[in-house]
Enzyme design. Structure first.
Site, short mmCIF file in Angstrom:
data_model
loop_
_atom_site.label_atom_id
_atom_site.label_comp_id
_atom_site.label_asym_id
_atom_site.label_seq_id
_atom_site.Cartn_x
_atom_site.Cartn_y
_atom_site.Cartn_z
N ASP A 112 12.35 -50.20 90.16
CA ASP A 112 12.46 -50.83 91.48
C ASP A 112 13.91 -51.30 91.59
OD1 ASP A 112 12.53 -52.57 93.67
OD2 ASP A 112 10.48 -53.26 93.36
N LYS A 168 14.47 -54.09 102.93
CA LYS A 168 15.49 -55.11 102.64
C LYS A 168 16.87 -54.61 103.09
CE LYS A 168 11.92 -56.68 100.36
NZ LYS A 168 10.82 -57.16 101.14
C1 LIG Z 1 11.74 -56.33 94.53
C2 LIG Z 1 10.82 -55.91 95.63
N1 LIG Z 1 10.23 -54.72 95.54
C3 LIG Z 1 9.38 -54.29 96.50
C4 LIG Z 1 9.08 -55.06 97.59
C5 LIG Z 1 8.08 -54.58 98.57
O1 LIG Z 1 8.66 -54.15 99.76
P1 LIG Z 1 7.87 -54.15 101.13
O2 LIG Z 1 7.83 -55.57 101.59
O3 LIG Z 1 8.67 -53.24 102.00
O4 LIG Z 1 6.49 -53.60 100.87
C6 LIG Z 1 9.68 -56.31 97.72
C7 LIG Z 1 9.37 -57.17 98.89
O5 LIG Z 1 9.68 -58.34 98.91
C8 LIG Z 1 10.56 -56.75 96.71
O6 LIG Z 1 11.13 -57.97 96.75
#
Ligand SMILES: Cc1ncc(COP(=O)(O)O)c(C=O)c1O
Length: 395
Positions: free
Chosen positions: A185, A210
Site C-alpha cells: 500500500d 488521497k
Molecule cells: C493507507 C490507506 N490505504 C487505503 C485507504 C483506503 O482508501 P479508500 O478510502 O479510497 O477506500 C486509506 C484510506 O484512508 C488509507 O489511509
C-alpha cells in the site's frame, strides 16, 4: 529530451495518448455501457480479441479510464499495467484476491490501515486464508515467519497512524528467495516518492482518493502490477466486476497533473510544522518519517525521494477530553478521515486498539495531522492555540 522522463515531467505527460484524446488536453469523459458493432461478424471478432485498451463493453472502460490507468503505470518504471477500482479498499481486496487461494497464509504488517486488517480477519478468513501479523520493523527477519502455506507479504510503508518505515528491499529479497508475492500500500508516498515496482514490489496499491485525486471529492483506487502479476490481477478484477465511473477517472486524471507540486508544498509545510511541534512541551514525540525520531527514519532516507503531508504526534500525557479540546477548537484543520486533499485535517487515533503483533514504543494520546495547502504559519498558529487548550485541561 532524456528518456525516461523525470517524475515531475512524467506526471504532466503520462497517459495522454493523442489517439484517445484527439488533441484535448485532459482526456475527456467518454461514458458508455453499450458499444455498437457493424455486424455479427464484428461483434464475434471483438469478443475473441484482447479487450485491453479496446472499446468492447462499458465495464471494460473507455479512453477516460485507460488514460488514468496508463498514466499511473508510466509513473512506475518496470510496471506492466494498472487496474482502477472504485476505492482504495476495493483495490487492496482485488490485489489480495488475485494472489491468495483457500489454504494460503498472508503475512500482513501490523501497522496496516485498519480496513486492510479487517479484510484479513473477515472475508479472507472466511475463505480459509490465514493471516499472520508482523512487526513493521522486522526487515529481513520476516524469513523466520515464512511457513509452507505462506503465499504473500503485504506491506504499508510508512504505516497508517504510527508511520514506521519498512525495509521494503530486504522484505522483497526474502520474498523472492521463497517465491512469495509482495504487495505494498503505497498511498502515503505515491510512485513519485517511492516507485514501488522499481523496488521489486509485485503489486503496488494506491488509494487514489488521497493524493492522486487531491481534492477530497472522489473515491478511487488503483493497483499497478509487474508483468508476472498483471494477467491474474486483470482477470480477478474483471471477474469481480470492477469498473470506475468515467467521471471519477477524469477527475483522477485532472488531479494527477498537479500531484507533484501539491506534494512538494505539502512536504515542505508538513516538515516545518513537524519540526515546530517537536519544540513544543505538550508534544512527547513526532512520528514523521523525515524526522530522526520516527521508527525507520534511516530507511526512509535511503529509499524515498521525499515525504508527503501526513504524520502523527504523540501528546505528553492528557486524556480524551484534553485531546478533544485541542482538535475541536482548531479553525483551519477539519475533523475527518480521508487525507491527501488540499485542506488540513486533524483526527484522534488510537493504534493500540488495532495492533496484535507488536505495540508501538510510545504511550500517550495520538493526533494524526494531514497538512494541506494553506500557509504553514497560519496552521502553526492554529495548532499553537490548540496545544494551549490541551495544556489548560491536562494541567
Ligand atoms: C493507507 C490507506 N490505504 C487505503 C485507504 C483506503 O482508501 P479508500 O478510502 O479510497 O477506500 C486509506 C484510506 O484512508 C488509507 O489511509
Amino acid at each position: 529530451m532524456t528518456d525516461p522522463k523525470r517524475p515531475h515531467t512524467n506526471v504532466v505527460t503520462a497517459g495522454r495518448r493523442p489517439e484517445w484524446t484527439a488533441g484535448i488536453v485532459n482526456p475527456p469523459v467518454w461514458r458508455a455501457s453499450t458499444i455498437l458493432y457493424d455486424s455479427v461478424a464484428d461483434l464475434r471478432a471483438a469478443a475473441g480479441r484482447d479487450t485491453h485498451h479496446r472499446l468492447f463493453y462499458g465495464r471494460r472502460g473507455t479512453p477516460t479510464q485507460w488514460a488514468l490507468a496508463d498514466a499511473l503505470t508510466e509513473l512506475e518504471p518496470g510496471a506492466e499495467a494498472t487496474f482502477l477500482y472504485p476505492s482504495g479498499v476495493a483495490a487492496i481486496m482485488a490485489a489480495l484476491l488475485s494472489v491468495l487461494s483457500p489454504g494460503d497464509e498472508l503475512l500482513l504488517v501490523d501497522s496496516a490501515y485498519d480496513p486492510t486488517r479487517a479484510m484479513a480477519t473477515g472475508l479472507l478468513a472466511r475463505m480459509g486464508i490465514a493471516t499472520r501479523f508482523y512487526d513493521p520493523l522486522i526487515g529481513a527477519g520476516i524469513a523466520e515467519l515464512i511457513g509452507p502455506a505462506t503465499r504473500a507479504i503485504f506491506m504499508e510503508s510508512p504505516g497508517s497512524l504510527t508511520f514506521e518505515v519498512q525495509d521494503v528491499p530486504a522484505i522483497v529479497a526474502v520474498a523472492r528467495a521463497h517465491g512469495l508475492v509482495t504487495l505494498l500500500d503505497n498511498t502515503w508516498a505515491t510512485p513519485l516518492l517511492f516507485p514501488a515496482i522499481g523496488h521489486g514490489i509485485d503489486l503496488s496499491i494506491l488509494a487514489c482518493t488521497k493524493y492522486v485525486v487531491g481534492h477530497s471529492d472522489v473515491m478511487l483506487g488503483s493497483v499497478t502490477a509487474n508483468a508476472a502479476h498483471w494477467p491474474r490481477l486483470r482477470d480477478t478484477s474483471l471477474q469481480l466486476g470492477q469498473v470506475v465511473s468515467p467521471d471519477d477517472a477524469w477527475l483522477g486524471s485532472r488531479g494527477l497533473r498537479t500531484m507533484a507540486v501539491r506534494l512538494k508544498h505539502q512536504e515542505r509545510s508538513a516538515l516545518a510544522i513537524a519540526q515546530w511541534l517537536e519544540t513544543r512541551p505538550e508534544v512527547a514525540r513526532v512520528l514523521h518519517p523525515a524526522l530522526p525520531s520516527c521508527p525507520g527514519h534511516d530507511l526512509w532516507r535511503r529509499d524515498f525521494r521525499g515525504a508527503s503531508g501526513l504524520f502523527s504526534i504523540v501528546l505528553d500525557r492528557g486524556d480524551e477530553a484534553a485531546r478533544a479540546a485541542l482538535i475541536d477548537g482548531l479553525d483551519l484543520f477539519g475533523i475527518g478521515y480521508s487525507w491527501g486533499g488540499f485542506e488540513s485535517l486533524a483526527i484522534p487515533v488510537d493504534p493500540l486498539r488495532h495492533r496484535t503483533a507488536t505495540a508501538p514504543a510510545f504511550a500517550g494520546p495520538l493526533v494524526r495531522l494531514q497538512i494541506g495547502l494553506e500557509d504553514p504559519d497560519d496552521l502553526i498558529a492554529d495548532l499553537a492555540a490548540g496545544l494551549d487548550r490541551f495544556r489548560a485541561i491536562r494541567g
